[in-house]
Design a protein around this motif. Sequence first.
Motif, mmCIF file in Angstrom:
data_model
loop_
_atom_site.group_PDB
_atom_site.id
_atom_site.type_symbol
_atom_site.label_atom_id
_atom_site.label_comp_id
_atom_site.label_asym_id
_atom_site.label_seq_id
_atom_site.Cartn_x
_atom_site.Cartn_y
_atom_site.Cartn_z
ATOM 1 N N VAL A 141 0.848 -1.198 0.000
ATOM 2 C CA VAL A 141 0.000 0.000 0.000
ATOM 3 C C VAL A 141 0.880 1.244 0.000
ATOM 4 N N ARG A 142 0.488 2.216 -0.819
ATOM 5 C CA ARG A 142 1.088 3.556 -0.790
ATOM 6 C C ARG A 142 0.003 4.515 -0.313
ATOM 7 N N ILE A 143 0.189 5.039 0.886
ATOM 8 C CA ILE A 143 -0.875 5.778 1.552
ATOM 9 C C ILE A 143 -0.914 7.225 1.085
ATOM 10 N N LYS A 144 -2.090 7.852 1.293
ATOM 11 C CA LYS A 144 -2.271 9.267 0.971
ATOM 12 C C LYS A 144 -1.935 10.159 2.169
ATOM 13 N N GLY A 145 -2.448 9.804 3.305
ATOM 14 C CA GLY A 145 -2.253 10.672 4.469
ATOM 15 C C GLY A 145 -1.956 9.870 5.713
ATOM 16 N N ASN A 146 -2.929 9.805 6.626
ATOM 17 C CA ASN A 146 -2.752 9.145 7.907
ATOM 18 C C ASN A 146 -2.986 7.643 7.760
ATOM 19 N N ASP A 147 -1.931 6.862 7.890
ATOM 20 C CA ASP A 147 -2.063 5.413 7.732
ATOM 21 C C ASP A 147 -2.827 4.786 8.885
ATOM 22 N N ALA A 148 -2.828 5.437 10.059
ATOM 23 C CA ALA A 148 -3.547 4.887 11.210
ATOM 24 C C ALA A 148 -5.047 4.835 10.941
ATOM 25 N N GLU A 149 -5.574 5.831 10.251
ATOM 26 C CA GLU A 149 -6.995 5.845 9.936
ATOM 27 C C GLU A 149 -7.370 4.698 9.006
ATOM 28 N N LEU A 150 -6.482 4.378 8.091
ATOM 29 C CA LEU A 150 -6.741 3.277 7.161
ATOM 30 C C LEU A 150 -6.830 1.947 7.899
#
Length: 231
Positions: free
Chosen positions: A198-207
């Motif tokens: 995964v390449r995240i956009k912002g906060n990975d914790a929310e994902l």
Amino acid sequence: MLSLLTATTFDDIFKSSFLEKTSSFSLTDSLIGMVAAFFLGLFIYFVYKKTFNGVIYSHSFNISLMVMTLATALVIMGISQNVLLSLGMVGALSIVRFRTPIKDPMDLIFLFWSVAAGILCGAGFIPLVFTGSLVIGLVIVLFQNKIVVENPYLLIVKFDNGVANTEIERILAAGSKKYMLKSKTIFQEKETEVTYEVRIKGNDAELVTEISAIPGVSSSVMLSYDGNFTA
């Protein structure tokens, strides 16, 4: 024949085997080479400390880079005075095996840099090694600190077989720039484990939180990923 053997004294053997081989030794050149190797090793030390971006910084490894520059310069100074000694040194070093694993490719670059700097200092190429080390140090500082590389993550999700992958992938599509399925394992037809890059956009914790809230998902873990994956 016997008279010739008895006429040879220990002093003659000592002079022929040791003193004559060190007649070309220059203390001034050796000191200049060792001082240059020290300052280059110190330069490598500070570049490594400034640009290190790994998990755990090893001060002892950084010190070994400086000492390796000095030791390599010392060896080159010694073997450059005698061809037979250089061949013997090559044979001795060929049986040495280093067991310390090098996990970061940049650590290997710094090791090679230290050895190369020591060789050039020992050979007397002082202007070349200072110029080359300055260029290498500037390149490392520039690329390590100024250029930001987006590192991917590994997302590992365990869920009951009754849960469809579509809900997980829907959240990934909405909360990440890009994702790719790396592996899928089914345990005794009761539980499934999937791994995504995964390449995240912002906060990975929310994902991770959103995926963990899906009914039937038992665990959701996101790890830093360096590009190598073994299923």
